[in-house]
Write an enzyme that holds these catalytic residues in place. Structure first.
Site, mmCIF file in Angstrom:
data_model
loop_
_atom_site.group_PDB
_atom_site.id
_atom_site.type_symbol
_atom_site.label_atom_id
_atom_site.label_comp_id
_atom_site.label_asym_id
_atom_site.label_seq_id
_atom_site.Cartn_x
_atom_site.Cartn_y
_atom_site.Cartn_z
ATOM 1 N N GLY A 54 0.672 -1.386 0.110
ATOM 2 C CA GLY A 54 0.057 -0.124 -0.024
ATOM 3 C C GLY A 54 0.866 1.301 0.059
ATOM 4 N N SER A 56 3.227 3.348 2.228
ATOM 5 C CA SER A 56 3.907 2.925 3.566
ATOM 6 C C SER A 56 3.609 4.172 4.429
ATOM 7 C CB SER A 56 5.210 2.586 3.292
ATOM 8 O OG SER A 56 5.914 3.955 2.644
ATOM 9 N N CYS A 86 5.759 -5.384 0.012
ATOM 10 C CA CYS A 86 5.946 -4.010 -0.463
ATOM 11 C C CYS A 86 6.270 -2.908 0.482
ATOM 12 C CB CYS A 86 5.044 -3.874 -1.696
ATOM 13 S SG CYS A 86 5.478 -2.389 -2.607
ATOM 14 N N ARG A 116 13.525 2.647 -0.466
ATOM 15 C CA ARG A 116 12.215 2.773 -0.526
ATOM 16 C C ARG A 116 11.484 2.602 -1.821
ATOM 17 N NH1 ARG A 116 8.195 6.839 -0.301
ATOM 18 N NH2 ARG A 116 6.572 6.390 1.331
ATOM 19 N N HIS A 198 4.058 -8.269 -5.106
ATOM 20 C CA HIS A 198 2.790 -8.473 -4.457
ATOM 21 C C HIS A 198 2.307 -9.922 -4.651
ATOM 22 C CE1 HIS A 198 1.718 -4.286 -3.211
ATOM 23 N NE2 HIS A 198 2.951 -4.031 -4.069
ATOM 24 N N GLU A 200 -0.137 -11.529 -3.612
ATOM 25 C CA GLU A 200 -1.534 -11.419 -3.388
ATOM 26 C C GLU A 200 -2.133 -10.836 -4.675
ATOM 27 O OE1 GLU A 200 -0.402 -7.130 -2.260
ATOM 28 O OE2 GLU A 200 0.698 -9.181 -2.120
#
Length: 269
Positions: A54, A56, A86, A116, A198, A200
């Site tokens: 998402g 961060s 992530c 990052r 990711h 997911e």
């Protein structure tokens, strides 16, 4: 807390980001009870936690506002498994480069240095296939897996007790920009797992099965300790799942990115 039905209870931090997609994949693994985590009680009722991808900084600000940062730190100190994807990888890192002014709260615990936004801005997001190491192939023999990178971090340095689980080979332009040919994008250290990509957002369950296996192994060790304590303390009780806090999947899964087709099995290459 030990559920009496033999299942393991995994929470997904549900402040922002792709928590629903994580829940969708976990719901397809037998013996897993998955809940959304937004409070201290929900967090500490879980045997393992996923911190999803998402934004961060946004997740950190919401977590701080709701008083969850110290609770997340306490959860980590209990030794229960945590997986960060992530933005979650950034949360778990001990060190992060490219932070916004003032930085953001880091949970730490994972002895890595991350960049990052190693892979650039949102417009630079991409997907590719990466080699699946033997840990992933335990849960399916395909020798590659689909990796989705969305404004993703990269691991610049690993501590001596951190295991690399996946690497990405940079393109010529990326190599020239970063001064390296490869970058680590998945790591594990003890009960901590982190991926820059990711899982997911694919239908490949193997990374989730790896984490579930980590949680099961840790829970088995905890249960053995509880059994030993129960022999000494007749007042020690397990708690029925229905009495544990947290909202499980009791409504239709809403997956705005993929729709219901997301749940269909994906051919593994």
């Amino acid at each position: 807390m030990a559920p009496v039905d033999g299942s393991i209870r995994i929470g997904v931090l549900a402040l922002q980001g792709s928590f629903r997609e994580h829940m969708a994949l976990l719901s397809r693994i037998p013996g897993v009870c998955v809940i959304e985590v937004r409070s201290k009680d929900e967090l500490h009722s879980c045997s393992g936690l996923i911190i999803p991808g998402g934004e961060s900084t946004t997740m950190a600000l919401v977590a701080e506002r709701w008083g969850l940062i110290p609770e997340l730190q306490k959860f980590h100190k209990t030794g229960r498994p945590i997986w960060g994807t992530c933005a979650g990888m950034i949360f778990l890192a001990e060190r992060a480069e490219g932070q916004k002014k003032g930085g953001q709260a880091l949970l730490g615990g994972l002895d890595i240095t991350v960049s990052r936004n190693f892979f650039g801005a949102q417009i630079n997001s991409f997907e590719t296939y990466l080699p699946a190491n033997e840990e992933i192939q335990k849960f399916g023999q395909a020798d590659t897996f689909r990796a989705v990178f969305i404004r993703a971090p990269g691991v610049l340095e690993l501590g001596p007790n951190v295991e690399s689980l996946a690497e990405y080979t940079l393109t010529r332009e990326e190599a020239e920009a970063h001064g390296r040919d490869r970058v680590v994008v998945a790591v594990r250290s003890g009960v901590l797992l982190a991926t820059a990509f990711h899982p997911e957002l694919t239908a490949d369950k193997r990374w989730h099965q790896l984490f579930v296996d980590m949680v099961r192994r840790h829970s088995a060790a905890e249960d053995a300790q509880i059994d030993g304590d129960a022999a000494k303390d007749t007042d020690l009780k397990v708690i029925p799942v229905a009495q544990l806090p947290g909202r499980a999947i009791t409504r239709p899964l809403d997956l705005p990115i993929f729709g219901q087709g997301f749940l269909k099995e994906e051919a593994l290459i």
